[in-house]
Design an enzyme around this catalytic site. Structure first.
Site, PDB file in Angstrom:
ATOM      1  CB  SER A 124      -0.747   0.074   1.285  1.00 54.09           C
ATOM      2  OG  SER A 124      -1.527   1.299   1.445  1.00 54.09           O
ATOM      3  CE1 TYR A 148      -3.905  -2.310   5.263  1.00 52.00           C
ATOM      4  CE2 TYR A 148      -3.342   0.067   4.676  1.00 52.00           C
ATOM      5  CZ  TYR A 148      -3.781  -1.264   4.366  1.00 52.00           C
ATOM      6  OH  TYR A 148      -3.774  -1.783   3.065  1.00 52.00           O
ATOM      7  CE  LYS A 152      -1.668  -4.441   3.126  1.00 51.43           C
ATOM      8  NZ  LYS A 152      -1.935  -5.903   2.796  1.00 51.43           N
TER       9      LYS A 152
END
Ligand SMILES: NC(=O)c1ccc[n+]([C@@H]2O[C@H](COP(=O)([O-])OP(=O)(O)OC[C@H]3O[C@@H](n4cnc5c(N)ncnc54)[C@H](O)[C@@H]3O)[C@@H](O)[C@H]2O)c1
Length: 331
Positions: A124, A148, A152
């Site tokens: 991302s 989050y 990643k």
């Protein structure tokens, strides 16, 4: 090629399933249905004339993954399965690290045991964090701002270490920008549970009358019209990028990372205007305070993907809104 899509019934995975099946690959999907509906499988069958092979289960179930890899004689894996709500990751970091990082480790162990060493990972743009410069290229410093984004980046680091440890691994991490829109059949698209977190699904629900008005979080940013700017990319362009990445990864060992974005930033006002044209509906909105943690503007440098994958996005903002609207009306 026989390709396993973890999380393949989700928003991006289902569009990739269409593109890869149409390109002649045999697609197998593993999904635990935590953020999608099983109906997506029937919809894929409607689009493709046959449903991809499907296993309901969790990517953290190593024995199950190994049995699928063997039974389906998988050559390559595209790993979409993960949780993706930034705000929720701040509230529930353990859940995010367990699913996103733990799930990937379990998947990689299963792949290693089955001697399958080709993987494309859904990363991302959130790995970059606050821009030091724009557009973000792949060399931009990585300072993710949420659990989050950190999950990643941790997975990218694990993948890099793994490919350093064994030169047979072929690994690509794709850093997605802001996927929007839907397949032009209107049969599959983004289907968030509850109130959408993302701008275009929210705007679609306002246009359709399910939500009263759009809240625009700040119009005093340092951007041309004061509203936030993002690199929205049509989900079918993104899906086609996976086909190009698969070709690349099957021919290149080691670890590589690519941005998948258009290279263009669109403001919230531009999105509202484009969606108004696409839907012929009024989109009432109000300006409210900025949201903590929001960045004024970010967009991709998409040159590396163009050079090495031979891929670039083709569809513009209006097409994204037309397809998002079709999906909103039909589903
Ligand atoms: N949509 C975006 O804006 C965006 C942007 C950047 C990166 N990504 C990443 O791309 C991937 C796909 O995103 P999406 O938008 O399609 O999300 P999505 O939630 O629609 O799809 C993810 C799928 O994975 C499944 N899943 C989750 N955990 C699982 C597990 N442990 N085992 C098996 N299945 C599991 C869910 O049921 C869902 O169908 C995610 O990893 C996400 O973090 C998404």
């Amino acid at each position: 090629m026989n390709i396993l899509l973890t999380g393949g019934l989700g928003y991006i995975g289902s569009h990739v399933a269409v593109v890869l099946t149409e390109a002649g690959h045999q697609v197998t999907i593993l999904d635990n249905l935590c953020n999608c509906k099983i109906e997506v499988l029937d919809r894929l069958e409607k689009i493709l004339g046959r449903a991809p092979a499907f296993f309901k289960g969790d990517v953290r179930d190593q024995a199950l993954v190994e049995s699928i890899l063997k039974e389906k004689q998988i050559n390559s894996v595209i790993h979409f399965a993960g949780l993706k709500a930034v705000g929720e990751s701040v509230q529930e970091p353990l859940m995010y690290y367990d699913n996103n990082v733990g799930g990937t480790i379990s998947l990689l162990k299963a792949m290693k045991n089955c001697e399958i060493k080709t993987i494309v990972f859904s990363s991302s743009a959130s790995v970059y964090g606050i821009p030091v410069y724009l557009p973000y290229d792949e060399e931009h410093p990585t300072r993710p701002q949420s659990p989050y984004g950190k999950s990643k980046l941790q997975v990218e680091e694990i993948l890099k270490d793994l490919s350093d440890s064994d030169p047979e691994w072929k690994v690509v991490a794709l850093r997605y920008f802001n996927p929007v829109g839907a397949h032009d059949s209107g049969l599959i698209g983004e289907d968030p549970a509850g109130v959408p977190n993302n701008l275009i699904p929210y705007v679609a629900q306002v246009a359709i009358g399910k939500l009263e008005k759009l809240k625009i979080f700040g119009d005093d940013y340092d951007t041309p019209n004061g509203t936030g700017v993002r690199d929205y990319i049509h989900v079918m362009d993104l899906a086609e990028g996976h086909n190009s990445a698969l070709l690349y990864v099957s021919e290149n060992t080691g670890f590589s990372v690519f941005n998948l974005g258009t290279g263009n930033g669109y403001s919230v006002y531009e999105v509202v205007d484009a969606f108004t044209s696409a839907s012929s509906r009024k989109i009432p909105y109000e300006i409210v305070d900025r949201r903590g943690g929001d960045i004024a503007s970010y967009y991709a440098n998409a040159q590396k993907a163009k050079k090495f994958l031979g891929w670039s996005a083709k569809r513009g903002l209006l097409q994204m809104c037309i397809d998002a609207w079709k999906w909103a009306v039909l589903h």
